[in-house]
Every structure is written in C-alpha cells, then in structure tokens.
Motif scaffolding. Structure first.
Motif, mmCIF file in Angstrom:
data_model
loop_
_atom_site.group_PDB
_atom_site.id
_atom_site.type_symbol
_atom_site.label_atom_id
_atom_site.label_comp_id
_atom_site.label_asym_id
_atom_site.label_seq_id
_atom_site.Cartn_x
_atom_site.Cartn_y
_atom_site.Cartn_z
ATOM 1 N N LEU A 433 0.759 -1.280 -0.009
ATOM 2 C CA LEU A 433 -0.139 0.098 -0.218
ATOM 3 C C LEU A 433 1.012 1.138 0.117
ATOM 4 C CD1 LEU A 433 -2.793 1.685 0.344
ATOM 5 C CD2 LEU A 433 -2.422 1.299 2.958
ATOM 6 N N LEU A 434 0.658 2.129 -1.098
ATOM 7 C CA LEU A 434 1.448 3.333 -1.102
ATOM 8 C C LEU A 434 0.451 4.392 -0.570
ATOM 9 C CD1 LEU A 434 3.744 5.151 -1.743
ATOM 10 C CD2 LEU A 434 3.170 5.105 -4.240
ATOM 11 N N TYR A 435 0.603 5.136 0.347
ATOM 12 C CA TYR A 435 -0.271 6.167 0.743
ATOM 13 C C TYR A 435 0.460 7.565 0.854
ATOM 14 C CZ TYR A 435 -4.158 7.534 4.250
ATOM 15 O OH TYR A 435 -4.920 8.079 4.980
ATOM 16 N N LEU A 436 -0.528 8.457 0.067
ATOM 17 C CA LEU A 436 0.039 9.941 -0.007
ATOM 18 C C LEU A 436 -0.854 10.719 0.599
ATOM 19 C CD1 LEU A 436 0.873 8.081 -2.748
ATOM 20 C CD2 LEU A 436 0.920 10.412 -4.070
ATOM 21 N N ALA A 437 -0.356 11.537 1.727
ATOM 22 C CA ALA A 437 -0.871 12.284 2.353
ATOM 23 C C ALA A 437 -0.174 13.662 2.658
ATOM 24 C CB ALA A 437 -1.407 11.767 3.812
ATOM 25 N N LYS A 438 -0.759 14.443 3.196
ATOM 26 C CA LYS A 438 0.089 15.946 3.466
ATOM 27 C C LYS A 438 0.901 15.734 4.543
ATOM 28 C CE LYS A 438 -4.039 18.872 1.397
ATOM 29 N NZ LYS A 438 -4.922 19.809 1.915
ATOM 30 N N ALA A 482 10.170 6.994 -9.352
ATOM 31 C CA ALA A 482 10.043 6.742 -7.938
ATOM 32 C C ALA A 482 9.248 5.598 -7.910
ATOM 33 C CB ALA A 482 9.425 8.083 -7.285
ATOM 34 N N LEU A 483 8.293 5.389 -8.520
ATOM 35 C CA LEU A 483 7.331 4.133 -8.140
ATOM 36 C C LEU A 483 8.038 3.042 -8.464
ATOM 37 C CD1 LEU A 483 4.475 3.559 -7.234
ATOM 38 C CD2 LEU A 483 3.706 3.754 -9.764
ATOM 39 N N LYS A 484 8.905 2.831 -9.436
ATOM 40 C CA LYS A 484 9.670 1.520 -10.004
ATOM 41 C C LYS A 484 10.810 1.593 -8.772
ATOM 42 C CE LYS A 484 11.101 -1.725 -12.622
ATOM 43 N NZ LYS A 484 10.381 -2.777 -12.769
ATOM 44 N N ASP A 489 8.954 -4.767 -8.301
ATOM 45 C CA ASP A 489 8.225 -5.754 -9.124
ATOM 46 C C ASP A 489 6.796 -5.427 -9.445
ATOM 47 O OD1 ASP A 489 7.026 -5.596 -6.418
ATOM 48 O OD2 ASP A 489 6.733 -7.780 -6.100
ATOM 49 N N ILE A 490 6.545 -3.870 -9.689
ATOM 50 C CA ILE A 490 5.385 -3.391 -9.911
ATOM 51 C C ILE A 490 4.915 -3.948 -11.128
ATOM 52 C CG2 ILE A 490 6.648 -1.295 -11.399
ATOM 53 C CD1 ILE A 490 4.110 0.377 -10.391
ATOM 54 N N GLY A 491 5.741 -4.469 -12.243
ATOM 55 C CA GLY A 491 5.192 -5.078 -13.293
ATOM 56 C C GLY A 491 4.416 -6.600 -13.102
ATOM 57 N N GLY A 492 4.757 -7.073 -12.201
ATOM 58 C CA GLY A 492 3.924 -8.344 -11.805
ATOM 59 C C GLY A 492 2.936 -8.359 -10.807
ATOM 60 N N ARG A 493 2.399 -7.117 -10.387
ATOM 61 C CA ARG A 493 1.371 -6.935 -9.541
ATOM 62 C C ARG A 493 0.179 -6.051 -10.268
ATOM 63 N NH1 ARG A 493 2.404 -6.848 -3.904
ATOM 64 N NH2 ARG A 493 4.838 -7.164 -3.599
ATOM 65 N N GLU A 494 -0.899 -6.365 -10.039
ATOM 66 C CA GLU A 494 -2.294 -5.554 -10.366
ATOM 67 C C GLU A 494 -2.027 -4.170 -9.379
ATOM 68 O OE1 GLU A 494 -5.940 -7.075 -11.230
ATOM 69 O OE2 GLU A 494 -5.303 -8.950 -11.947
ATOM 70 N N VAL A 495 -2.402 -3.045 -10.137
ATOM 71 C CA VAL A 495 -2.311 -1.743 -9.477
ATOM 72 C C VAL A 495 -3.549 -1.239 -9.337
ATOM 73 C CG1 VAL A 495 -1.112 0.465 -9.674
ATOM 74 C CG2 VAL A 495 -0.103 -1.585 -10.363
ATOM 75 N N PHE A 496 -3.829 -0.709 -8.015
ATOM 76 C CA PHE A 496 -5.309 -0.011 -7.932
ATOM 77 C C PHE A 496 -4.889 1.289 -7.609
ATOM 78 C CE2 PHE A 496 -6.191 -4.383 -7.711
ATOM 79 C CZ PHE A 496 -7.456 -4.732 -8.054
ATOM 80 N N ILE A 497 -5.502 2.423 -7.974
ATOM 81 C CA ILE A 497 -5.194 3.673 -7.588
ATOM 82 C C ILE A 497 -6.431 4.343 -7.433
ATOM 83 C CG2 ILE A 497 -4.342 5.914 -8.444
ATOM 84 C CD1 ILE A 497 -2.521 4.366 -10.504
ATOM 85 N N LEU A 507 -1.071 9.388 -11.259
ATOM 86 C CA LEU A 507 -0.456 8.323 -10.744
ATOM 87 C C LEU A 507 -0.710 7.235 -11.591
ATOM 88 C CD1 LEU A 507 -1.658 8.633 -6.973
ATOM 89 C CD2 LEU A 507 0.702 8.523 -7.762
ATOM 90 N N ARG A 508 -1.533 7.256 -12.513
ATOM 91 C CA ARG A 508 -1.793 6.075 -13.384
ATOM 92 C C ARG A 508 -0.860 6.281 -14.446
ATOM 93 N NH1 ARG A 508 -7.463 5.433 -16.401
ATOM 94 N NH2 ARG A 508 -7.305 7.739 -16.454
ATOM 95 N N ALA A 509 -0.501 7.494 -15.022
ATOM 96 C CA ALA A 509 0.668 7.459 -15.872
ATOM 97 C C ALA A 509 2.044 7.095 -15.419
ATOM 98 C CB ALA A 509 0.837 8.843 -16.388
ATOM 99 N N ALA A 510 2.175 7.290 -14.046
ATOM 100 C CA ALA A 510 3.400 6.778 -13.308
ATOM 101 C C ALA A 510 3.674 5.208 -13.288
ATOM 102 C CB ALA A 510 3.689 7.522 -11.965
#
Length: 527
Positions: A433-438, A482-484, A489-497, A507-510
């Motif tokens: 889980l990648l959590y972006l907050a202020k 940065a995401l990589k 192993d992001i290429g082997g994961r299903e990504v939810f944004i 974030l989808r473009a990233a």
C-alpha cells in the motif's frame, strides 16, 4: 506535448464536472437540448411549431413535477426534484408535440399526460423496498402506449438534433465512466439495424447514417440505458446487459399485443439488472461519527437488513436536507451547493460487519452534503439506494497487488484490508500500500492499516516522518522512476489507484511508466 495537453484538459474537465452531481449534469444537458430544439424550430429545421413545443414542454415538466410532489407527500417521502425534471424532459423528447392549430388533439395530449403521471407513479408502484425497478420515463411511455392514446416516437433522433445530442451524450458518458457499456450497446444495435438496411439495398454509409442520425441509439444509450439506479452493480454485468438490450432494441418482433420498441427493450434490461443487483433500497440508522484526521471523519450506520457488497464497492446515500445550510442561507451567510441529495461513498467496513461505515473529507469549506452528514443525530434515518462498483481485488488470492491511495482515496482499501479477518482473499495476498498524504496527522485509518499486515509505504508532502509501522517514501513527487524504485516488482502486480481525478491521472501515468500491466482506478469527484 500532446500527452501533457490532454492530461491538463482532462484534469480541468474532471474538476469542472466534479462540481456537479450526475443528476444535475444530466438535467442541465437535457435542458440545453430542449432549448436547442426550440431554436431549431424557430430556424425552420424542426416543424412542430413553437407554441406546440412550448405547450408540450410545459405539460411534460409540469405534470411530472406535480405528480412527483403529490406522490411523495402521499407516501411520506422526500421528493427528488431533479429526478422528476429529468423524467419530464425525457418524455418531452419521446412524444411528438400535439397540434394546436387544427384544434386540440385531446387523445394525444391525454396520452402524454398519462405517461407523465405513470412515470412518476412507477417510482413507487413498480418499486421494491424503496428502489424503483424500471426507468420511469420508459415505464410511463410504454404503459401509455398500451392504452392506444399515444405512442413514443423518440423524435430527438433527428439529424438536426444530432449535432448537440452527440456532445451531450459524450459529456454524460465521460462523467459516468460508461463509455465501454455505451460502446457495446451501440455496436450491437447499429450492427443489427445496419445489416437489415444493407439487405434492403442501402449502401453502408447511408445505412450507418440512418441508424445513428434517425434512430434513437445515441439518445437512448446516453440518457436512459446508463441510469445508475437501474444498472447491475458490476462492470461485466453492465456490458452483458448492454449487449442484450442492444439486441432487443434492434431486432424487429411483434407479439400481437406488443412490438419491439426502445422503451420495451430498456424495461426488459431493467428487469434483468434488478435480478442480479442489490434489490431495493436499504434503510439505515445513523449511529455515530468519529474524527479520523483533522480533515476527515468516519460515519457509521446500522442497516435495517444485511447489505450485500464486495470490499471496494460504494453505496449511494439519499441524504436529508441540509437544514443548517438552509438556515445560514436565510441569514445571508451561507447557502447549499445546489447539487442534490444523493451522494456516492466508498464503504470502509468489511462485508458482514454489523455497521456500515464511510470515510469523508470534512475540511472547510464544507459542502452541503457534508454539512448534512455532520448534522445527523444518533438514530436519524436515511436510505442507501444502490451498491455498486468494480474496484475490487482479484479473485485469485495469489495475485499480488499494489494499492495507491491519495488522501481520502484510502477508503476503499480499508474495506479490502479489513476483509482479511473475515475470510477475504486479501488475507493471503501479497499487498503493498502506497499512501500519499499531506502530513502524518492526515494518515487516516492508521491503526486499521497496521493490523492488516500489509507492507505500507507513506509519502508525506510536508517531509515529516510516518509512523514506525510505515516505510518512508520521502516527500518527492511520485513519478515512474520513484514508483519503480519503491516497488521494483510492480510489473508483476495488479495496480489499484484511488483519489481525486487529477491525482489518479498522474499516478496512473506513473504506474504505466514504471511497467504496470493492469491498472484499476477509482476517482473521487467533488461532493
């Protein structure tokens, strides 16, 4: 440069449309189309006659509004004014305006009037547990047609109207994210109708033009088929429904007492959708609220009966009026946002929990909808009208996932991770889980996330350190590199944004740039 321009344009469009609820947008688009039809008549491109069109418009809007108000009072429920006006405008485009120059056509006028009243009545008489089963305009038009007084002609499907109907439909489909469903219906319906015209000797360009410009394909799919309250909850079900309705729409048949018509095709589709969806509205009792962060609040409700949903899905709440806002408006120091009383919220509770919970951003300035929620007293009743969504984890628990949350976008993941203790596949899944907050103070549901056992990475914009159970991603921008680096192993994961339209777009473009193959998104527009 093109990609940057397109992204900026899409962000501005999302921001603009986010200020409107779906109902308000449809109402405005239909109102513009009604005004456009009057202009076409003045210019001579439509030949109904301006007095006839004005009288027809007044009849449809006046009767649907009045009957809706009267029936709501009879059943002791709050009327949904926008819904009644939308129904009236739809019926305006379904029935021919009656001639006035050669005497009143009483039977035709009575047929339209009956359709208006029956459309309003169908929301109550043809309903189950507070949720109407059929599209009201289609139900009213079909039932009125059975009397022989008048029949729907769908006159909006004329070449002159097409030039504004098309952009209006595209705008609504963009807001509702129903392009795929519309495409399936259009391909099926156009293919069948055009094939029939080709067999009759018409060439392909003429067949396609006649099908799209002189049949109500576009008007039907943009304003009626994709009505949220009469759709099944899952995307694959919606696509299958679109194909079935497309075939019923296009294939000619005559059963003696009924023949094929757009309204009958839609009613059949509505019945199928009801069979597979959340049957009926759900009555809720407000229990309590609690602050999650300085700018977010959780609200909990006790359902009258169990609610079927998958973690990651959302429910539409029928909110009470914002009386606090109304009082401030009367004093001149505030006003409601005029966006209606229905809002969609992601569920944060696990399936089977005794309470339904939602997390809501409540930073100032607070919208009318949020004021309504904040002013709820324990025990106050309200209704959830639909439960739907496809933002759900893969069925195979062996599929690893990356969950990316921007701000309040954390809410659907709370339900998914909480479901692990209730037998949900997330319990045996490799989850990052990648959590972006202020700031650290804005990390909502921190305790629930810690209990989930998932690997949690936090990116805090102010550069502060996250809690000890979270990895620090720094304060830099999350781009592809940065995401990589964070998730090799992001290429082997299903990504939810999940997050605001602008955040999701970036974030989808990233994620794509980092090598993600499957990316699912859930956008939180303004409410």
């Amino acid at each position: 440069m093109t990609a940057i321009t397109t992204t900026a344009l899409g962000t501005r469009l999302d921001t603009a449309l986010g200020r409107l609820t779906m109902y308000r947008l449809v109402l405005w688009v239909l109102a513009v189309l009604a005004g456009y039809s009057l202009l076409l008549n003045v210019l001579g491109w439509l030949t109904f006659g301006l007095p006839e069109m004005l009288a027809h418009l007044a009849l449809c809007l006046g009767l649907t509004y009045a009957s809706s108000q009267g029936l709501a009072a009879l059943f002791h429920v709050r009327p949904h004014t926008e819904s009644s006006l939308i129904t009236g405008l739809l019926l305006y485009f379904l029935f021919w305006p009656s001639e006035l120059t050669q005497g009143l056509q009483l039977a035709e006028i009575a047929g339209v009037a009956l359709a208006c009243v029956l459309a309003s009545a169908s929301k109550y008489a043809l309903a189950w547990r507070g949720r109407h089963i059929f599209n009201p305009a289609a139900a009213g038009a079909f039932l009125a047609g059975l009397t022989g007084l008048n029949i729907a002609t769908w006159w909006a499907a004329t070449p002159a109207m097409l030039w504004l109907v098309l952009p209006g439909v595209l705008l609504v489909l963009y807001r509702t994210r129903k392009f795929a469903m519309a495409a399936v219906f259009t391909v099926v319906a156009v293919s069948i109708v055009a094939a029939d015209l080709l067999q009759a000797g018409m060439n392909l360009p003429e067949a396609l033009w006649q099908t799209l410009a002189q049949r109500p394909v576009l008007f039907f799919v943009g304003f009626m088929l994709t009505e949220p309250l009469t759709l099944p909850p899952r995307r694959w079900q919606q696509l299958a429904l679109a194909a079935v309705v497309g075939a019923l729409f296009a294939v000619p048949y005559n059963l003696g007492f009924v023949a094929n018509s757009p309204e009958l095709a839609l009613l059949a589709g509505n019945a199928l959708a009801f069979a597979v969806g959340q049957r009926g509205g759900v009555r809720l009792a407000f229990v309590a609220s609690r602050p999650l962060t300085p700018t977010t609040t959780e609200f909990s409700f006790r359902p009258e009966r169990p609610v079927r949903f998958a973690p990651g899905q959302a429910l539409e709440l029928h909110l009470p009026p914002d009386t606090a806002g109304d009082a401030r408006a009367a004093r001149g120091d505030g006003k409601g946002d005029g966006k209606g009383i229905r809002r969609v919220f992601s569920l944060t509770s696990a399936p089977g929990a005794s309470l339904l919970t939602i997390g809501v951003g409540t930073a100032e300035p607070v919208s009318s909808a949020k004021r309504s929620l904040l002013s709820l007293a324990p025990g106050a009743g309200l209704t959830a009208t639909t439960v739907s969504g496809d933002f759900v984890l893969p069925r195979d628990p062996a599929t690893p996932v990356l969950l990316v949350a921007a701000g309040i976008g954390i809410t659907p993941y709370v339900a998914q991770l909480a479901g692990a203790s209730a037998g949900n596949p997330a319990g045996d899944r490799d989850v990052v889980l990648l959590y972006l907050a202020k700031s650290a103070a804005e990390l909502g549901y921190a305790e629930e996330l810690q209990r989930s056992g998932a690997r949690i990475v936090a990116r805090l914009a102010d550069g502060s350190a996250p809690p000890a159970n979270m990895e620090d991603a720094g304060a830099g921008r999350i781009d592809a590199a940065a995401l990589k680096d964070l998730v090799p192993d992001i290429g082997g994961r299903e990504v939810f944004i999940s997050g605001s339209p602008a955040s999701v777009r970036s974030l989808r473009a990233a994620a794509r740039g980092a090598g993600a193959r499957r990316v699912h998104v859930d956008t939180f527009t303004g409410y």
